[in-house]
Design a protein around this motif. Structure first.
Motif, short mmCIF file in Angstrom:
data_model
loop_
_atom_site.label_atom_id
_atom_site.label_comp_id
_atom_site.label_asym_id
_atom_site.label_seq_id
_atom_site.Cartn_x
_atom_site.Cartn_y
_atom_site.Cartn_z
N SER A 136 8.48 -6.01 -8.34
CA SER A 136 7.89 -4.78 -9.23
C SER A 136 8.64 -3.44 -8.58
O SER A 136 9.55 -3.90 -7.52
CB SER A 136 6.49 -4.68 -8.79
OG SER A 136 6.15 -4.57 -7.50
N SER A 137 8.50 -2.23 -8.94
CA SER A 137 9.22 -1.22 -8.30
C SER A 137 8.62 -0.99 -6.96
O SER A 137 7.12 -1.44 -6.68
CB SER A 137 9.10 -0.03 -9.15
OG SER A 137 7.66 0.37 -9.30
N PHE A 138 9.26 -0.32 -5.89
CA PHE A 138 8.58 -0.08 -4.52
C PHE A 138 7.46 0.63 -4.86
O PHE A 138 6.43 0.64 -4.19
CB PHE A 138 9.65 0.75 -3.84
CG PHE A 138 9.28 0.88 -2.44
CD1 PHE A 138 8.95 2.42 -2.12
CD2 PHE A 138 9.20 0.16 -1.31
CE1 PHE A 138 8.21 2.56 -0.75
CE2 PHE A 138 8.49 0.24 -0.16
CZ PHE A 138 8.12 1.58 0.00
N SER A 139 7.58 1.82 -5.73
CA SER A 139 6.37 2.51 -5.91
C SER A 139 5.28 1.80 -6.48
O SER A 139 4.16 1.99 -5.78
CB SER A 139 6.91 3.60 -7.09
OG SER A 139 5.67 4.31 -7.24
N THR A 140 5.17 0.96 -7.13
CA THR A 140 4.09 0.17 -7.67
C THR A 140 3.47 -0.55 -6.74
O THR A 140 2.33 -0.91 -6.39
CB THR A 140 4.37 -0.86 -8.82
OG1 THR A 140 4.86 -0.05 -10.10
CG2 THR A 140 3.37 -1.60 -9.34
N TRP A 141 4.21 -1.19 -5.64
CA TRP A 141 4.02 -2.09 -4.66
C TRP A 141 3.27 -1.20 -3.59
O TRP A 141 2.25 -1.75 -3.07
CB TRP A 141 5.23 -2.86 -4.10
CG TRP A 141 5.27 -3.64 -3.00
CD1 TRP A 141 4.61 -4.68 -3.11
CD2 TRP A 141 5.65 -3.42 -1.45
NE1 TRP A 141 4.44 -5.57 -1.68
CE2 TRP A 141 5.27 -4.54 -0.80
CE3 TRP A 141 6.28 -2.48 -1.01
CZ2 TRP A 141 5.31 -4.68 0.60
CZ3 TRP A 141 6.59 -2.78 0.44
CH2 TRP A 141 6.10 -3.70 1.32
N ILE A 142 3.74 0.04 -3.34
CA ILE A 142 3.17 0.56 -2.35
C ILE A 142 1.88 1.01 -2.61
O ILE A 142 0.98 1.14 -1.98
CB ILE A 142 4.05 1.78 -1.88
CG1 ILE A 142 3.75 2.16 -0.30
CG2 ILE A 142 3.98 3.14 -2.51
CD1 ILE A 142 4.17 1.42 0.82
N TYR A 143 1.76 1.60 -4.04
CA TYR A 143 0.60 1.94 -4.47
C TYR A 143 -0.50 0.74 -4.35
O TYR A 143 -1.86 1.19 -4.18
CB TYR A 143 0.75 2.07 -6.00
CG TYR A 143 0.76 3.82 -6.14
CD1 TYR A 143 2.11 4.09 -7.04
CD2 TYR A 143 0.09 4.78 -5.87
CE1 TYR A 143 2.29 5.35 -7.07
CE2 TYR A 143 0.22 6.24 -6.03
CZ TYR A 143 1.21 6.56 -6.79
OH TYR A 143 1.74 7.88 -7.08
N ARG A 144 -0.18 -0.42 -4.59
CA ARG A 144 -1.07 -1.67 -4.50
C ARG A 144 -1.51 -1.71 -3.25
O ARG A 144 -2.77 -1.85 -3.08
CB ARG A 144 -0.23 -2.88 -5.15
CG ARG A 144 -1.16 -4.01 -5.22
CD ARG A 144 -0.38 -5.20 -5.58
NE ARG A 144 0.42 -5.14 -6.78
CZ ARG A 144 1.73 -5.60 -7.02
NH1 ARG A 144 2.24 -6.19 -5.70
NH2 ARG A 144 2.43 -5.29 -8.02
N ILE A 145 -0.80 -1.69 -2.04
CA ILE A 145 -1.11 -1.76 -1.02
C ILE A 145 -2.21 -0.76 -0.38
O ILE A 145 -3.20 -0.92 0.08
CB ILE A 145 -0.12 -1.88 0.11
CG1 ILE A 145 0.84 -2.74 -0.15
CG2 ILE A 145 -0.41 -1.62 1.36
CD1 ILE A 145 2.18 -2.69 0.81
N ALA A 146 -1.89 0.59 -1.03
CA ALA A 146 -2.74 1.86 -0.90
C ALA A 146 -4.19 1.61 -1.27
O ALA A 146 -5.19 1.66 -0.66
CB ALA A 146 -2.15 3.00 -1.30
N VAL A 147 -4.25 1.14 -2.79
CA VAL A 147 -5.51 0.87 -3.22
C VAL A 147 -6.13 -0.03 -2.49
O VAL A 147 -7.63 0.03 -2.47
CB VAL A 147 -5.43 0.62 -4.73
CG1 VAL A 147 -6.63 -0.08 -5.37
CG2 VAL A 147 -4.81 1.81 -5.50
N ASN A 148 -5.61 -1.35 -2.20
CA ASN A 148 -6.39 -2.27 -1.54
C ASN A 148 -6.73 -1.79 -0.08
O ASN A 148 -7.83 -2.24 0.34
CB ASN A 148 -5.26 -3.45 -1.41
CG ASN A 148 -5.41 -4.16 -2.90
OD1 ASN A 148 -6.29 -4.17 -3.62
ND2 ASN A 148 -4.06 -5.08 -3.02
N THR A 149 -6.01 -1.12 0.56
CA THR A 149 -6.46 -0.76 2.05
C THR A 149 -7.66 0.19 1.91
O THR A 149 -8.48 0.00 2.63
CB THR A 149 -5.18 0.14 2.43
OG1 THR A 149 -4.00 -0.74 2.53
CG2 THR A 149 -5.66 0.55 4.00
N CYS A 150 -7.68 1.01 0.70
CA CYS A 150 -8.78 2.02 0.54
C CYS A 150 -10.06 1.09 0.10
O CYS A 150 -11.17 1.58 0.68
CB CYS A 150 -8.37 2.92 -0.78
SG CYS A 150 -7.04 4.23 0.09
#
Lengths: 326, 193
Positions: B68-82
Protein backbone atom coordinates in the motif's frame (compact mmCIF):
# COMPACT_ATOMS: atom_id res chain seq x y z
CA UNK A 1 -38.54 5.79 -3.15
CA UNK A 2 -39.58 7.36 0.15
CA UNK A 3 -37.87 10.05 2.22
CA UNK A 4 -36.41 7.53 4.70
CA UNK A 5 -34.68 5.60 1.96
CA UNK A 6 -33.41 8.81 0.40
CA UNK A 7 -32.01 10.19 3.63
CA UNK A 8 -30.19 6.93 4.34
CA UNK A 9 -28.33 7.33 1.05
CA UNK A 10 -27.68 11.07 1.14
CA UNK A 11 -24.17 10.60 2.62
CA UNK A 12 -23.12 8.32 -0.25
CA UNK A 13 -24.94 10.59 -2.71
CA UNK A 14 -22.83 13.53 -1.55
CA UNK A 15 -19.62 11.51 -2.07
CA UNK A 16 -20.82 10.14 -5.41
CA UNK A 17 -20.60 6.62 -4.12
CA UNK A 18 -23.96 5.37 -5.50
CA UNK A 19 -24.53 3.40 -8.63
CA UNK A 20 -26.22 5.08 -11.54
CA UNK A 21 -29.65 3.59 -10.92
CA UNK A 22 -29.80 4.61 -7.26
CA UNK A 23 -28.58 8.08 -8.10
CA UNK A 24 -31.34 8.57 -10.66
CA UNK A 25 -33.98 7.48 -8.17
CA UNK A 26 -32.73 9.91 -5.56
CA UNK A 27 -32.53 12.72 -8.12
CA UNK A 28 -36.12 12.05 -9.05
CA UNK A 29 -37.22 12.14 -5.39
CA UNK A 30 -35.26 15.28 -4.61
CA UNK A 31 -36.87 17.07 -7.50
CA UNK A 32 -40.21 16.57 -5.81
CA UNK A 33 -39.34 16.67 -2.05
CA UNK A 34 -38.37 19.99 -0.46
CA UNK A 35 -37.61 18.49 2.94
CA UNK A 36 -35.15 16.03 1.49
CA UNK A 37 -33.54 18.83 -0.51
CA UNK A 38 -33.07 20.84 2.70
CA UNK A 39 -31.68 17.80 4.39
CA UNK A 40 -29.23 17.31 1.54
CA UNK A 41 -28.11 20.93 1.74
CA UNK A 42 -27.59 20.74 5.49
CA UNK A 43 -25.52 17.63 5.17
CA UNK A 44 -23.41 19.13 2.41
CA UNK A 45 -22.77 22.17 4.61
CA UNK A 46 -21.70 19.97 7.48
CA UNK A 47 -19.28 18.02 5.32
CA UNK A 48 -17.89 21.26 3.96
CA UNK A 49 -17.50 22.64 7.46
CA UNK A 50 -15.67 19.52 8.59
CA UNK A 51 -13.32 19.72 5.65
CA UNK A 52 -12.56 23.36 6.47
CA UNK A 53 -11.39 22.59 10.00
CA UNK A 54 -7.96 22.31 8.47
CA UNK A 55 -4.93 20.33 9.35
CA UNK A 56 -3.44 20.82 12.76
CA UNK A 57 0.23 21.46 13.32
CA UNK A 58 2.38 19.05 15.25
CA UNK A 59 4.68 20.61 17.89
CA UNK A 60 7.82 22.16 16.47
CA UNK A 61 10.14 19.85 18.40
CA UNK A 62 8.25 16.79 17.25
CA UNK A 63 11.17 15.33 15.30
CA UNK A 64 13.73 15.96 18.08
CA UNK A 65 11.46 14.38 20.68
CA UNK A 66 10.95 11.44 18.38
CA UNK A 67 14.71 10.94 18.03
CA UNK A 68 15.14 10.94 21.79
CA UNK A 69 12.46 8.34 22.21
CA UNK A 70 13.92 6.20 19.47
CA UNK A 71 17.34 6.20 21.09
CA UNK A 72 15.89 5.15 24.44
CA UNK A 73 13.62 2.52 22.99
CA UNK A 74 16.14 0.98 20.67
CA UNK A 75 18.11 -0.62 23.51
CA UNK A 76 15.06 -2.08 25.20
CA UNK A 77 13.44 -3.14 21.98
CA UNK A 78 16.63 -4.90 20.90
CA UNK A 79 16.84 -6.65 24.23
CA UNK A 80 13.19 -7.61 24.10
CA UNK A 81 13.60 -8.85 20.57
CA UNK A 82 16.68 -10.83 21.48
CA UNK A 83 14.98 -12.50 24.42
CA UNK A 84 11.47 -13.03 23.20
CA UNK A 85 11.29 -12.94 19.44
CA UNK A 86 10.14 -15.33 18.06
CA UNK A 87 8.20 -16.08 21.22
CA UNK A 88 7.11 -19.57 20.15
CA UNK A 89 10.72 -20.69 19.97
CA UNK A 90 12.62 -18.57 22.45
CA UNK A 91 10.32 -18.69 25.45
CA UNK A 92 10.09 -22.52 25.61
CA UNK A 93 13.84 -22.73 24.97
CA UNK A 94 14.63 -20.27 27.73
CA UNK A 95 12.27 -22.03 30.10
CA UNK A 96 13.92 -25.38 29.35
CA UNK A 97 17.40 -23.91 29.86
CA UNK A 98 16.45 -22.40 33.20
CA UNK A 99 14.93 -25.71 34.30
CA UNK A 100 18.08 -27.65 33.37
CA UNK A 101 20.31 -25.17 35.18
CA UNK A 102 18.06 -25.35 38.22
CA UNK A 103 18.23 -29.15 38.29
CA UNK A 104 22.03 -29.10 37.93
CA UNK A 105 22.46 -26.62 40.76
CA UNK A 106 20.17 -28.63 42.99
CA UNK A 107 22.02 -31.87 42.21
CA UNK A 108 25.43 -30.34 42.91
CA UNK A 109 24.18 -28.87 46.14
CA UNK A 110 22.77 -32.22 47.24
CA UNK A 111 26.07 -33.98 46.55
CA UNK A 112 28.35 -31.49 48.20
CA UNK A 113 26.02 -30.37 50.93
CA UNK A 114 27.71 -29.80 54.30
CA UNK A 115 24.83 -31.62 56.01
CA UNK A 116 26.51 -34.96 55.31
CA UNK A 117 29.65 -33.90 57.21
CA UNK A 118 27.63 -32.44 60.03
CA UNK A 119 25.74 -35.70 60.48
CA UNK A 120 28.98 -37.64 60.76
CA UNK A 121 30.51 -35.20 63.20
CA UNK A 122 27.50 -35.16 65.43
CA UNK A 123 27.65 -38.92 66.05
CA UNK A 124 30.55 -38.70 68.50
CA UNK A 125 30.72 -35.51 70.42
CA UNK A 126 33.28 -36.84 72.94
CA UNK A 127 36.01 -37.56 70.43
CA UNK A 128 38.76 -35.12 69.73
CA UNK A 129 39.33 -36.31 66.25
CA UNK A 130 37.43 -34.51 63.58
CA UNK A 131 36.95 -37.70 61.61
CA UNK A 132 34.34 -40.14 62.91
CA UNK A 133 33.90 -43.27 60.95
CA UNK A 134 30.76 -45.35 60.96
CA UNK A 135 32.30 -48.65 61.89
CA UNK A 136 29.00 -50.43 62.01
CA UNK A 137 29.16 -50.51 58.29
CA UNK A 138 32.60 -52.10 58.34
CA UNK A 139 32.44 -54.80 61.03
CA UNK A 140 35.05 -57.13 59.65
CA UNK A 141 37.86 -54.74 59.08
CA UNK A 142 38.68 -52.62 62.07
CA UNK A 143 41.23 -49.93 61.47
CA UNK A 144 44.44 -50.01 63.36
CA UNK A 145 45.88 -46.76 64.52
CA UNK A 146 49.51 -46.03 65.27
CA UNK A 147 51.45 -46.85 68.37
CA UNK A 148 50.67 -46.72 72.05
CA UNK A 149 51.85 -43.15 72.38
CA UNK A 150 49.06 -42.09 70.15
CA UNK A 151 46.70 -44.28 72.09
CA UNK A 152 47.72 -42.48 75.23
CA UNK A 153 47.11 -39.20 73.57
CA UNK A 154 43.74 -40.48 72.54
CA UNK A 155 42.93 -41.41 76.11
CA UNK A 156 43.94 -37.96 77.24
CA UNK A 157 41.88 -36.38 74.52
CA UNK A 158 38.74 -38.32 75.31
CA UNK A 159 39.29 -38.03 79.07
CA UNK A 160 38.17 -41.60 79.47
CA UNK A 161 39.97 -44.31 81.34
CA UNK A 162 40.16 -47.50 79.30
CA UNK A 163 38.77 -50.69 80.65
CA UNK A 164 41.56 -53.13 81.32
CA UNK A 165 40.86 -56.55 79.94
CA UNK A 166 43.46 -59.24 80.51
CA UNK A 167 42.92 -62.37 78.50
CA UNK A 168 44.80 -65.43 79.60
CA UNK A 169 46.30 -67.34 76.76
CA UNK A 170 46.13 -70.92 77.89
CA UNK A 171 48.67 -73.55 76.88
CA UNK A 172 47.37 -75.54 74.01
CA UNK A 173 44.35 -73.33 74.12
CA UNK A 174 41.30 -74.46 72.30
CA UNK A 175 40.85 -71.44 70.25
CA UNK A 176 37.41 -70.60 69.19
CA UNK A 177 34.97 -67.85 69.00
CA UNK A 178 31.27 -68.00 68.97
CA UNK A 179 30.06 -67.85 65.43
CA UNK A 180 33.55 -67.60 63.97
CA UNK A 181 34.83 -71.13 64.15
CA UNK A 182 34.37 -74.23 66.23
CA UNK A 183 34.16 -73.66 69.92
CA UNK A 184 36.64 -75.48 72.01
CA UNK A 185 37.39 -75.89 75.62
CA UNK A 186 40.55 -76.58 77.54
CA UNK A 187 41.45 -80.12 78.40
CA UNK A 188 41.79 -81.30 81.98
CA UNK A 189 44.81 -83.43 82.72
CA UNK A 190 42.61 -86.41 83.48
CA UNK A 191 41.44 -86.30 79.98
CA UNK A 192 44.76 -87.70 78.86
CA UNK A 193 43.70 -91.05 80.18
CA UNK A 194 40.57 -91.14 78.21
CA UNK A 195 40.21 -92.20 74.69
CA UNK A 196 40.78 -89.32 72.38
CA UNK A 197 40.34 -88.30 68.77
CA UNK A 198 43.35 -86.75 67.31
CA UNK A 199 43.72 -84.55 64.32
CA UNK A 200 46.52 -82.55 62.98
CA UNK A 201 46.11 -79.00 61.93
CA UNK A 202 47.78 -77.52 58.96
CA UNK A 203 50.91 -76.71 60.98
CA UNK A 204 51.39 -80.24 62.23
CA UNK A 205 50.70 -79.33 65.81
CA UNK A 206 48.72 -81.89 67.72
CA UNK A 207 45.72 -80.34 69.13
CA UNK A 208 43.22 -82.09 71.17
CA UNK A 209 39.82 -80.94 72.13
CA UNK A 210 37.59 -82.26 74.75
CA UNK A 211 34.03 -81.67 75.67
CA UNK A 212 31.91 -83.40 78.19
CA UNK A 213 30.82 -86.68 76.81
CA UNK A 214 32.83 -86.32 73.65
CA UNK A 215 36.27 -87.19 72.39
CA UNK A 216 39.13 -86.15 74.60
CA UNK A 217 42.31 -84.85 73.06
CA UNK A 218 45.76 -85.97 74.11
CA UNK A 219 47.64 -83.64 76.37
CA UNK A 220 51.31 -83.07 76.01
CA UNK A 221 53.44 -83.76 78.97
CA UNK A 222 54.34 -80.75 80.97
CA UNK A 223 51.41 -78.74 80.05
CA UNK A 224 49.06 -77.61 82.69
CA UNK A 225 45.61 -76.77 81.90
CA UNK A 226 43.10 -75.18 84.12
CA UNK A 227 39.51 -75.18 83.35
CA UNK A 228 38.51 -71.49 83.28
CA UNK A 229 35.57 -70.12 85.17
CA UNK A 230 33.88 -68.65 82.15
CA UNK A 231 34.09 -71.02 79.26
CA UNK A 232 31.65 -72.13 76.68
CA UNK A 233 31.10 -75.77 75.97
CA UNK A 234 31.05 -76.42 72.29
CA UNK A 235 31.37 -79.15 69.77
CA UNK A 236 34.67 -78.85 68.08
CA UNK A 237 34.62 -79.20 64.40
CA UNK A 238 38.29 -78.75 63.85
CA UNK A 239 41.10 -79.54 66.21
CA UNK A 240 44.28 -77.55 66.50
CA UNK A 241 47.19 -77.71 68.77
CA UNK A 242 49.15 -74.65 69.87
CA UNK A 243 51.12 -73.71 72.90
CA UNK A 244 49.94 -70.18 72.85
CA UNK A 245 48.05 -69.69 69.64
CA UNK A 246 48.58 -65.99 69.77
CA UNK A 247 48.14 -65.05 66.13
CA UNK A 248 44.83 -66.78 65.95
CA UNK A 249 43.59 -65.19 69.14
CA UNK A 250 44.70 -61.83 67.93
CA UNK A 251 42.97 -62.45 64.62
CA UNK A 252 39.77 -63.43 66.35
CA UNK A 253 39.97 -60.40 68.59
CA UNK A 254 40.32 -58.28 65.51
CA UNK A 255 37.25 -59.88 64.07
CA UNK A 256 35.28 -59.42 67.26
CA UNK A 257 36.23 -55.77 67.43
CA UNK A 258 35.23 -55.31 63.82
CA UNK A 259 31.95 -57.15 64.27
CA UNK A 260 31.13 -54.93 67.21
CA UNK A 261 31.61 -51.83 65.13
CA UNK A 262 34.71 -50.81 67.00
CA UNK A 263 38.19 -49.99 65.96
CA UNK A 264 41.68 -50.81 67.05
CA UNK A 265 43.52 -47.75 68.24
CA UNK A 266 46.86 -49.38 68.73
CA UNK A 267 48.51 -52.75 68.92
CA UNK A 268 51.81 -53.37 70.48
CA UNK A 269 53.84 -56.41 71.21
CA UNK A 270 54.71 -57.20 74.75
CA UNK A 271 57.41 -55.02 76.25
CA UNK A 272 57.76 -56.49 79.65
CA UNK A 273 58.32 -59.99 78.50
CA UNK A 274 55.51 -61.50 80.45
CA UNK A 275 52.52 -60.26 78.44
CA UNK A 276 52.10 -61.35 74.96
CA UNK A 277 50.40 -58.46 73.37
CA UNK A 278 48.42 -55.31 74.05
CA UNK A 279 45.49 -54.29 71.95
CA UNK A 280 43.96 -50.89 72.60
CA UNK A 281 40.55 -50.68 71.07
CA UNK A 282 37.40 -48.67 71.04
CA UNK A 283 34.01 -50.34 71.12
CA UNK A 284 30.65 -48.59 70.71
CA UNK A 285 28.93 -48.45 74.06
CA UNK A 286 25.86 -50.27 72.79
CA UNK A 287 28.03 -53.17 71.63
CA UNK A 288 30.19 -53.39 74.76
CA UNK A 289 28.27 -56.13 76.52
CA UNK A 290 27.95 -58.22 73.39
CA UNK A 291 31.65 -57.81 72.71
CA UNK A 292 32.60 -58.89 76.21
CA UNK A 293 30.39 -61.96 75.95
CA UNK A 294 32.15 -62.98 72.79
CA UNK A 295 35.58 -62.32 74.23
CA UNK A 296 34.74 -64.47 77.22
CA UNK A 297 33.93 -67.25 74.81
CA UNK A 298 37.37 -66.84 73.40
CA UNK A 299 39.51 -66.82 76.50
CA UNK A 300 39.59 -66.47 80.24
CA UNK A 301 39.82 -63.09 81.88
CA UNK A 302 42.03 -62.35 84.82
CA UNK A 303 39.73 -60.01 86.62
CA UNK A 304 36.02 -59.34 86.49
CA UNK A 305 35.15 -56.67 84.00
CA UNK A 306 33.52 -53.46 85.14
CA UNK A 307 30.10 -52.48 83.92
CA UNK A 308 29.57 -49.30 81.99
CA UNK A 309 26.72 -46.86 82.59
CA UNK A 310 23.59 -47.80 80.72
CA UNK A 311 23.23 -44.36 79.23
CA UNK A 312 26.78 -44.03 78.11
CA UNK A 313 26.93 -42.88 74.53
CA UNK A 314 30.64 -42.45 74.07
CA UNK A 315 32.58 -45.44 72.80
CA UNK A 316 34.22 -47.60 75.40
CA UNK A 317 38.00 -47.76 75.43
CA UNK A 318 39.36 -51.19 76.16
CA UNK A 319 42.95 -52.20 76.63
CA UNK A 320 43.19 -55.90 75.97
CA UNK A 321 46.27 -57.58 77.34
CA UNK A 322 46.98 -61.04 76.16
CA UNK A 323 48.66 -62.65 79.13
CA UNK A 324 50.43 -65.93 78.97
CA UNK A 325 49.19 -68.46 81.40
CA UNK A 326 51.65 -68.97 84.24
CA UNK B 1 3.59 15.29 -1.66
CA UNK B 2 3.08 12.20 -3.78
CA UNK B 3 3.01 8.50 -3.14
CA UNK B 4 6.01 8.03 -5.45
CA UNK B 5 8.10 10.44 -3.41
CA UNK B 6 7.18 8.56 -0.27
CA UNK B 7 8.13 5.25 -1.90
CA UNK B 8 11.51 6.66 -2.90
CA UNK B 9 12.19 7.78 0.66
CA UNK B 10 11.20 4.39 2.05
CA UNK B 11 13.53 2.67 -0.40
CA UNK B 12 16.34 5.02 0.58
CA UNK B 13 15.78 4.26 4.25
CA UNK B 14 15.76 0.54 3.59
CA UNK B 15 19.05 0.99 1.77
CA UNK B 16 20.55 2.55 4.90
CA UNK B 17 19.78 6.24 4.64
CA UNK B 18 18.45 7.12 8.09
CA UNK B 19 17.77 10.71 7.08
CA UNK B 20 15.12 9.43 4.68
CA UNK B 21 13.06 8.45 7.69
CA UNK B 22 13.34 12.00 9.04
CA UNK B 23 11.98 13.26 5.74
CA UNK B 24 9.03 10.95 5.95
CA UNK B 25 8.32 12.18 9.47
CA UNK B 26 8.41 15.80 8.36
CA UNK B 27 6.09 15.09 5.44
CA UNK B 28 3.45 13.25 7.46
CA UNK B 29 3.69 14.45 11.07
CA UNK B 30 0.92 17.06 10.78
CA UNK B 31 -1.49 14.64 9.18
CA UNK B 32 -0.78 12.00 11.81
CA UNK B 33 -1.04 14.54 14.59
CA UNK B 34 -4.39 15.79 13.25
CA UNK B 35 -5.85 12.29 13.15
CA UNK B 36 -4.62 11.58 16.66
CA UNK B 37 -5.98 14.86 17.96
CA UNK B 38 -9.46 14.35 16.53
CA UNK B 39 -9.47 10.83 17.89
CA UNK B 40 -8.29 11.56 21.37
CA UNK B 41 -9.34 15.15 21.94
CA UNK B 42 -6.27 16.06 23.96
CA UNK B 43 -3.11 17.81 22.79
CA UNK B 44 -0.68 15.85 24.96
CA UNK B 45 -2.35 12.55 24.19
CA UNK B 46 -2.34 13.36 20.48
CA UNK B 47 1.34 14.23 20.58
CA UNK B 48 2.20 11.06 22.42
CA UNK B 49 0.11 8.93 20.07
CA UNK B 50 1.66 10.57 17.02
CA UNK B 51 5.15 9.88 18.39
CA UNK B 52 4.18 6.32 19.13
CA UNK B 53 2.87 5.97 15.57
CA UNK B 54 6.18 6.97 14.08
CA UNK B 55 8.13 4.77 16.51
CA UNK B 56 6.08 1.80 15.38
CA UNK B 57 6.65 2.81 11.78
CA UNK B 58 10.39 3.08 12.42
CA UNK B 59 10.51 -0.44 13.84
CA UNK B 60 8.66 -1.92 10.88
CA UNK B 61 9.87 0.25 8.01
CA UNK B 62 12.69 -2.11 7.07
CA UNK B 63 10.06 -4.74 6.34
CA UNK B 64 7.68 -2.45 4.40
CA UNK B 65 6.66 -4.24 1.23
CA UNK B 66 4.99 -1.42 -0.73
CA UNK B 67 1.68 -3.30 -0.83
CA UNK B 68 0.00 0.00 0.00
CA UNK B 69 1.17 3.61 -0.06
CA UNK B 70 3.26 4.84 2.84
CA UNK B 71 0.51 7.35 3.63
CA UNK B 72 -2.15 4.65 3.96
CA UNK B 73 0.23 2.56 6.05
CA UNK B 74 1.08 5.33 8.49
CA UNK B 75 -2.59 6.27 8.84
CA UNK B 76 -3.41 2.67 9.67
CA UNK B 77 -0.82 2.66 12.42
CA UNK B 78 -2.12 5.99 13.74
CA UNK B 79 -5.77 4.86 13.86
CA UNK B 80 -4.90 1.60 15.60
CA UNK B 81 -2.66 3.39 18.08
CA UNK B 82 -5.46 5.82 18.89
CA UNK B 83 -8.01 3.02 19.25
CA UNK B 84 -5.74 1.18 21.66
CA UNK B 85 -5.21 4.31 23.63
CA UNK B 86 -8.97 4.93 23.79
CA UNK B 87 -9.39 1.49 25.31
CA UNK B 88 -6.66 2.01 27.88
CA UNK B 89 -7.83 2.40 31.45
CA UNK B 90 -5.52 5.36 31.95
CA UNK B 91 -7.17 7.28 29.13
CA UNK B 92 -10.67 6.42 30.31
CA UNK B 93 -9.84 7.67 33.76
CA UNK B 94 -8.51 10.90 32.32
CA UNK B 95 -11.58 11.34 30.16
CA UNK B 96 -13.88 11.02 33.16
CA UNK B 97 -12.38 14.12 34.68
CA UNK B 98 -13.23 16.20 31.59
CA UNK B 99 -16.74 17.38 30.96
CA UNK B 100 -17.87 18.00 27.42
CA UNK B 101 -20.22 20.65 28.65
CA UNK B 102 -17.41 22.75 29.98
CA UNK B 103 -16.05 25.33 27.58
CA UNK B 104 -12.77 24.31 26.07
CA UNK B 105 -9.85 26.38 27.06
CA UNK B 106 -6.10 26.21 26.94
CA UNK B 107 -4.31 24.23 24.28
CA UNK B 108 -7.41 23.08 22.45
CA UNK B 109 -8.49 26.63 21.81
CA UNK B 110 -4.93 27.50 20.87
CA UNK B 111 -4.92 24.73 18.33
CA UNK B 112 -8.00 26.06 16.69
CA UNK B 113 -6.51 29.54 16.64
CA UNK B 114 -3.64 28.28 14.54
CA UNK B 115 -5.95 27.13 11.82
CA UNK B 116 -6.08 29.52 8.93
CA UNK B 117 -9.06 31.74 9.12
CA UNK B 118 -10.27 33.64 6.13
CA UNK B 119 -12.66 35.77 8.11
CA UNK B 120 -10.95 38.99 9.13
CA UNK B 121 -13.74 40.21 11.44
CA UNK B 122 -13.01 39.64 15.13
CA UNK B 123 -16.60 38.76 15.76
CA UNK B 124 -16.53 36.17 13.01
CA UNK B 125 -13.22 34.93 14.27
CA UNK B 126 -14.63 34.34 17.73
CA UNK B 127 -17.69 32.67 16.32
CA UNK B 128 -15.56 30.41 14.19
CA UNK B 129 -13.48 29.35 17.13
CA UNK B 130 -16.52 28.53 19.16
CA UNK B 131 -18.02 26.67 16.23
CA UNK B 132 -14.90 24.57 15.88
CA UNK B 133 -14.98 23.73 19.54
CA UNK B 134 -18.53 22.54 19.14
CA UNK B 135 -17.56 20.44 16.10
CA UNK B 136 -14.76 18.89 18.10
CA UNK B 137 -17.07 18.05 20.97
CA UNK B 138 -19.64 16.57 18.59
CA UNK B 139 -17.00 14.34 16.93
CA UNK B 140 -15.68 13.37 20.35
CA UNK B 141 -19.16 12.13 21.26
CA UNK B 142 -19.19 9.63 18.36
CA UNK B 143 -18.39 5.95 18.92
CA UNK B 144 -14.78 5.09 17.93
CA UNK B 145 -15.78 3.26 14.73
CA UNK B 146 -17.85 6.20 13.43
CA UNK B 147 -15.27 8.68 14.64
CA UNK B 148 -12.51 7.03 12.62
CA UNK B 149 -14.43 7.14 9.31
CA UNK B 150 -15.55 10.77 9.82
CA UNK B 151 -12.05 11.93 10.72
CA UNK B 152 -10.45 10.10 7.81
CA UNK B 153 -13.08 11.08 5.26
CA UNK B 154 -14.34 14.54 6.19
CA UNK B 155 -11.32 15.97 8.04
CA UNK B 156 -8.44 14.28 6.28
CA UNK B 157 -10.17 13.97 2.93
CA UNK B 158 -9.24 10.36 2.25
CA UNK B 159 -11.11 8.26 -0.27
CA UNK B 160 -13.45 5.43 0.62
CA UNK B 161 -10.89 2.96 -0.75
CA UNK B 162 -8.16 4.38 1.42
CA UNK B 163 -10.46 4.23 4.43
CA UNK B 164 -11.18 0.53 3.78
CA UNK B 165 -7.41 -0.08 3.58
CA UNK B 166 -6.71 1.78 6.77
CA UNK B 167 -9.57 0.49 8.90
CA UNK B 168 -10.05 -2.96 7.32
CA UNK B 169 -13.80 -2.25 7.15
CA UNK B 170 -15.70 -3.34 4.07
CA UNK B 171 -16.94 -0.73 1.61
CA UNK B 172 -20.56 -1.13 2.73
CA UNK B 173 -19.52 -0.78 6.35
CA UNK B 174 -17.62 2.42 5.62
CA UNK B 175 -20.63 3.88 3.80
CA UNK B 176 -23.11 3.01 6.51
CA UNK B 177 -20.91 4.16 9.37
CA UNK B 178 -20.09 7.42 7.65
CA UNK B 179 -23.77 8.05 6.96
CA UNK B 180 -24.68 7.42 10.58
CA UNK B 181 -21.80 9.58 11.84
CA UNK B 182 -22.78 12.50 9.64
CA UNK B 183 -26.40 12.21 10.66
CA UNK B 184 -25.44 12.20 14.35
CA UNK B 185 -23.15 15.17 13.89
CA UNK B 186 -25.85 17.10 12.09
CA UNK B 187 -28.30 16.51 14.92
CA UNK B 188 -25.74 17.46 17.57
CA UNK B 189 -24.59 20.58 15.78
CA UNK B 190 -28.14 21.60 14.85
CA UNK B 191 -29.02 21.60 18.53
CA UNK B 192 -25.96 23.73 19.31
CA UNK B 193 -26.93 26.58 17.05
Amino acid sequence: MNCTDVRENLSAYIDDMLDRQMRDLIDAHLSMCKDCREELAAMRALVEELRNTGEMKAPQDFLETLHERLETESFWSRLREFLFVPAQIKIPLEFATISVIGVLIFSLYSIYSPQENLRILSQDSAMKSSVVLEKASQPSSPSISADEDEASEYVQATKQQPIELALILPHKADIGGQGLAEEKEEIPPSAAAMPAQRQKDSEGIDYKAHAAGKAVPDVKAGSSIEKPAAQIQATPKEEKTSEHDLPEIVQKLHELIGLSGGRILSEEPDREGREKRIIFAEIPAVQYKNFIDKVLNLAQVQEPLPEIPGDQEAPVLIRIRLVAEK
Amino acid sequence: MTAQQDAALVSAYQAGDNKAFDQLVIRHKDKVFTVCYWFLGDHAEACDSAQETFIKAFRSLKKFRFESSFSTWIYRIAVNTCKNRLKSSQYKKKKKTLSLNEPRTGSEVTMFEEIADDCPSPMNELENKQRRIKIYEAIDALPPEQKSVVVLRDIQGLSYEEITDITSFGMGTVKSRLARARQTLRELLRSER
